[in-house]
Design an enzyme around this catalytic site. Sequence first.
Site, PDB file in Angstrom:
ATOM      1  N   ASP A  80      62.115 -48.542  28.145  1.00  0.00           N
ATOM      2  CA  ASP A  80      61.060 -49.397  28.685  1.00  0.00           C
ATOM      3  C   ASP A  80      60.435 -50.279  27.593  1.00  0.00           C
ATOM      4  O   ASP A  80      60.021 -49.768  26.557  1.00  0.00           O
ATOM      5  CB  ASP A  80      59.997 -48.465  29.301  1.00  0.00           C
ATOM      6  CG  ASP A  80      58.901 -49.194  30.036  1.00  0.00           C
ATOM      7  OD1 ASP A  80      59.171 -50.260  30.609  1.00  0.00           O
ATOM      8  OD2 ASP A  80      57.765 -48.671  30.044  1.00  0.00           O
ATOM      9  N   HIS A 174      48.966 -53.882  33.270  1.00  0.00           N
ATOM     10  CA  HIS A 174      49.258 -52.550  32.737  1.00  0.00           C
ATOM     11  C   HIS A 174      47.956 -51.746  32.636  1.00  0.00           C
ATOM     12  O   HIS A 174      46.936 -52.280  32.195  1.00  0.00           O
ATOM     13  CB  HIS A 174      49.880 -52.656  31.337  1.00  0.00           C
ATOM     14  CG  HIS A 174      51.323 -53.088  31.355  1.00  0.00           C
ATOM     15  ND1 HIS A 174      51.762 -54.242  30.769  1.00  0.00           N
ATOM     16  CD2 HIS A 174      52.431 -52.504  31.880  1.00  0.00           C
ATOM     17  CE1 HIS A 174      53.078 -54.357  30.935  1.00  0.00           C
ATOM     18  NE2 HIS A 174      53.502 -53.313  31.607  1.00  0.00           N
ATOM     19  N   GLY A 206      52.158 -50.732  37.928  1.00  0.00           N
ATOM     20  CA  GLY A 206      52.054 -50.327  39.330  1.00  0.00           C
ATOM     21  C   GLY A 206      51.034 -49.233  39.597  1.00  0.00           C
ATOM     22  O   GLY A 206      50.829 -48.845  40.743  1.00  0.00           O
TER      23      GLY A 206
END
Length: 301
Positions: A80, A174, A206
């Site tokens: 990531d 974020h 999310g």
Amino acid sequence: MLISGHDLLDVAHQNSFAIPAFNVADYHMFNGLIEISEKKNSPVIIAIHPNEVNLLGFDTLRAIRERLHRSPVPASIHWDHGATADQMVAAIQGGFTSVMLDASAEAFDENIAQTGRAVEIAHAVGVSVEGELGTIGKMESADGGIIYTDPSDAVTFVERTGVDSLAVAIGTRHGIYPSNITPKLKLDLLREIKAAVGIPLVLHGGSNNPDDEIGEAARSGVNKINISSDIKVAFFDKVREVLQDTSLREPDAIMPPAVEAMQAVASQKIDLFGAAGKADLYRTPAAYKVDLFGTGKGETY
Ligand SMILES: [Zn+2]
């Protein structure tokens, strides 16, 4: 079973649901997340940020790979927000089946050049690549610092880089939103980008968004939703609560309640994203049920 990010996301893309990408920096958390994914019969992405790789170490990474290999649910291990191609090669050698090289802060052409190079390297060994176009917001910035993804730029970016999936900026940030900010996703923009590029889209940041908007995003073209803060808050809030009893010191008294609290949040996300039960879409019994060890149980690999 451990598969590439492309193979994992393609089924979600064809069937309009999203797969949770849970950030992991600890084996207890990882184990809790794969267990709940199996219970929900949901595909899962284990996302590990370079900082989290440093904390876990490459030997633990190997243990995570082994556990995913023998899982009955399809899974990818995703690197990531990687920063450099050199780091990315090390990550691929460490066993990731999906990588993200985040050059979204660069100018458009430079983002294309760096991401395209990453695709060339990763695809050579069957590893999938996520690119990012636009700027996902930050909590520290008053207006979020969001630069929304432009649909025609997205088409150019996907064509020129060959990425397998694209992270888009449609209004998320974020982290956890302060109480005075109500996030609002541009779902029309999302649908426009999806129709234009026709590949799996990814939503970063999310955590902590309204459930109805996230659910709608999962039905409207987003196929991977990154969840980091929400599961970590659930885990560590429970750790703090349990440690109010200052006599406790044994991990087997402290960790299980924290893992359970985290699993409750992960389970709700799996349902919200429409991923529960979707592991069945990946199963081709002839391909995956092989009596590898002669036990007659037909181990899944
Ligand atoms: Zn992110």
